[in-house]
Design a protein around this motif. Structure first.
Motif, PDB file in Angstrom:
ATOM      1  N   GLU A  32      -5.103  16.659 -12.786  1.00 49.27           N
ATOM      2  CA  GLU A  32      -4.013  17.491 -13.319  1.00 49.27           C
ATOM      3  C   GLU A  32      -3.516  18.485 -12.272  1.00 49.27           C
ATOM      4  OE1 GLU A  32      -5.459  19.299 -16.865  1.00 49.27           O
ATOM      5  OE2 GLU A  32      -5.568  17.407 -17.976  1.00 49.27           O
ATOM      6  N   ILE A  33      -4.455  19.097 -11.532  1.00 52.03           N
ATOM      7  CA  ILE A  33      -4.055  20.031 -10.474  1.00 52.03           C
ATOM      8  C   ILE A  33      -3.246  19.294  -9.413  1.00 52.03           C
ATOM      9  CG2 ILE A  33      -4.887  21.521  -8.609  1.00 52.03           C
ATOM     10  CD1 ILE A  33      -7.313  22.161 -10.391  1.00 52.03           C
ATOM     11  N   ALA A  34      -3.710  18.108  -9.024  1.00 55.60           N
ATOM     12  CA  ALA A  34      -3.010  17.315  -8.009  1.00 55.60           C
ATOM     13  C   ALA A  34      -1.597  16.978  -8.465  1.00 55.60           C
ATOM     14  CB  ALA A  34      -3.796  16.038  -7.718  1.00 55.60           C
ATOM     15  N   LEU A  87     -10.090  16.976  -3.901  1.00 56.11           N
ATOM     16  CA  LEU A  87      -8.688  17.259  -4.201  1.00 56.11           C
ATOM     17  C   LEU A  87      -7.762  16.456  -3.300  1.00 56.11           C
ATOM     18  CD1 LEU A  87      -6.629  18.839  -5.816  1.00 56.11           C
ATOM     19  CD2 LEU A  87      -6.963  20.788  -4.275  1.00 56.11           C
ATOM     20  N   GLN A  88      -8.134  16.305  -2.036  1.00 56.02           N
ATOM     21  CA  GLN A  88      -7.342  15.491  -1.114  1.00 56.02           C
ATOM     22  C   GLN A  88      -7.226  14.055  -1.630  1.00 56.02           C
ATOM     23  OE1 GLN A  88      -9.207  14.354   2.617  1.00 56.02           O
ATOM     24  NE2 GLN A  88      -7.248  14.448   3.695  1.00 56.02           N
ATOM     25  N   ASP A  89      -8.338  13.485  -2.048  1.00 48.83           N
ATOM     26  CA  ASP A  89      -8.323  12.110  -2.561  1.00 48.83           C
ATOM     27  C   ASP A  89      -7.393  11.980  -3.756  1.00 48.83           C
ATOM     28  OD1 ASP A  89      -9.698   9.318  -2.791  1.00 48.83           O
ATOM     29  OD2 ASP A  89      -9.910  10.205  -4.777  1.00 48.83           O
ATOM     30  N   SER A  90      -7.453  12.951  -4.663  1.00 49.06           N
ATOM     31  CA  SER A  90      -6.619  12.903  -5.857  1.00 49.06           C
ATOM     32  C   SER A  90      -5.137  13.020  -5.507  1.00 49.06           C
ATOM     33  CB  SER A  90      -7.025  14.028  -6.821  1.00 49.06           C
ATOM     34  OG  SER A  90      -6.468  13.834  -8.098  1.00 49.06           O
ATOM     35  N   THR A  98      -1.839  14.574   2.676  1.00 46.66           N
ATOM     36  CA  THR A  98      -2.711  15.748   2.643  1.00 46.66           C
ATOM     37  C   THR A  98      -3.642  15.762   3.838  1.00 46.66           C
ATOM     38  OG1 THR A  98      -2.698  15.574   0.216  1.00 46.66           O
ATOM     39  CG2 THR A  98      -4.304  17.056   1.190  1.00 46.66           C
ATOM     40  N   ARG A  99      -3.895  16.945   4.358  1.00 49.86           N
ATOM     41  CA  ARG A  99      -4.870  17.124   5.423  1.00 49.86           C
ATOM     42  C   ARG A  99      -5.876  18.195   5.004  1.00 49.86           C
ATOM     43  NH1 ARG A  99      -2.347  13.301   6.521  1.00 49.86           N
ATOM     44  NH2 ARG A  99      -1.353  12.718   8.515  1.00 49.86           N
ATOM     45  N   ILE A 129      -5.260  21.569   2.970  1.00 46.15           N
ATOM     46  CA  ILE A 129      -6.343  22.184   2.200  1.00 46.15           C
ATOM     47  C   ILE A 129      -7.353  22.768   3.180  1.00 46.15           C
ATOM     48  CG2 ILE A 129      -8.102  21.856   0.432  1.00 46.15           C
ATOM     49  CD1 ILE A 129      -6.623  19.333  -0.450  1.00 46.15           C
ATOM     50  N   PHE A 130      -7.598  24.058   3.058  1.00 43.75           N
ATOM     51  CA  PHE A 130      -8.538  24.740   3.948  1.00 43.75           C
ATOM     52  C   PHE A 130      -9.921  24.785   3.301  1.00 43.75           C
ATOM     53  CE2 PHE A 130      -4.404  26.886   4.965  1.00 43.75           C
ATOM     54  CZ  PHE A 130      -4.250  26.343   6.228  1.00 43.75           C
TER      55      PHE A 130
END
Length: 242
Positions: A32-34, A87-90, A98-99, A129-130
């Motif tokens: 959902e966030i993604a 999160l990156q995968d999603s 995404t990085r 994404i850090f």
């Protein structure tokens, strides 16, 4: 309708990723966030994310139980990388480039944090994404969010939580608690409102970066925040009570 911001930093707590679970990561919540982040990216807003790790490991709690604080914090940093990769995968499964960049070198799974490279990714429309916090013990991921926001010249920090803003008392205990629409940095520090830790607030104040605290569990709130709608509590303005 045009967006309100050009470049934003979203701070997502580890606790938010576990949803109603007692521990770990809820794949549906991450999905959902993604999807919400993808909607924001589709509007052209450059989006960076800092993730916490409290759903997997909390350094402060472990230190209070006797573990060396620095060691505990490093373990917590590794937990944030697990969340960042999830999160990156999603995001990538729904087509969002995404990085993940980490403050601790993990070259097999993520890029090292390099400020200019992060900005270039953002300019190309990629989500960055850090992970691994700031790479230093004794600093929270809230402070990391303030630091990275200043470094990439983000216009605002969105702190997505499980509450709809900042109150003058605990609304679960006091039904008549008042929610602030806006707060000054000074008021947050003076009243110890725990919006973010004091180091993070001081960094935001020094660099004039507003912080918007809002409820992540309400579908569409990330997009509403980007559009400049009045939700949650904005730190960095005047001090009013709703």
């Amino acid at each position: 309708m045009g967006t309100h911001y050009r470049r934003v930093l979203l701070k997502v707590s580890g606790e938010a990723l576990m949803g109603n679970l007692g521990y770990g990561i809820d794949p549906e919540v991450v999905k959902e966030i993604a999807e919400e982040v993808a909607e924001v990216v589709s509007t052209g807003v450059q989006t960076a994310i800092v993730v916490g790790g409290g759903n997997i490991f909390r350094g402060v709690k472990a230190a209070s139980a006797g573990m060396d604080r620095a060691t505990a914090d490093y373990i917590g940093m590794i937990a944030t990388v697990m969340n960042a990769m999830t999160l990156q995968d999603s995001l990538e499964r729904i087509g969002v480039q995404t990085r993940v960049q980490t403050a601790i070198s993990m070259q097999e799974v993520a890029e090292p944090y390099i400020r200019r490279r992060a900005i270039r990714h953002l300019e190309k429309g990629r989500v960055v994404i850090f992970g691994a916090g700031s790479g230093n013990p004794f600093f929270t991921t809230d402070t990391t969010a303030a630091l990275r926001a200043a470094e990439i010249e983000a216009e605002v920090i969105f702190k997505a939580t499980k509450v709809d803003g900042v109150y003058d008392a605990d609304p679960h205990i006091y039904p008549d608690a008042k929610r602030y629409n806006t707060l000054t940095y000074g008021h947050v520090l003076a009243k110890d409102l725990r919006v973010m830790d004091s180091t993070a607030i001081a960094l935001c104040k020094e660099n004039n970066i507003p912080i918007l605290i809002f409820d992540l569990t309400v579908r569409g709130n990330i997009h509403r925040a980007v559009m400049g709608e009045s939700i949650g509590t904005l730190v960095g303005g005047s001090c009013e009570i709703s």
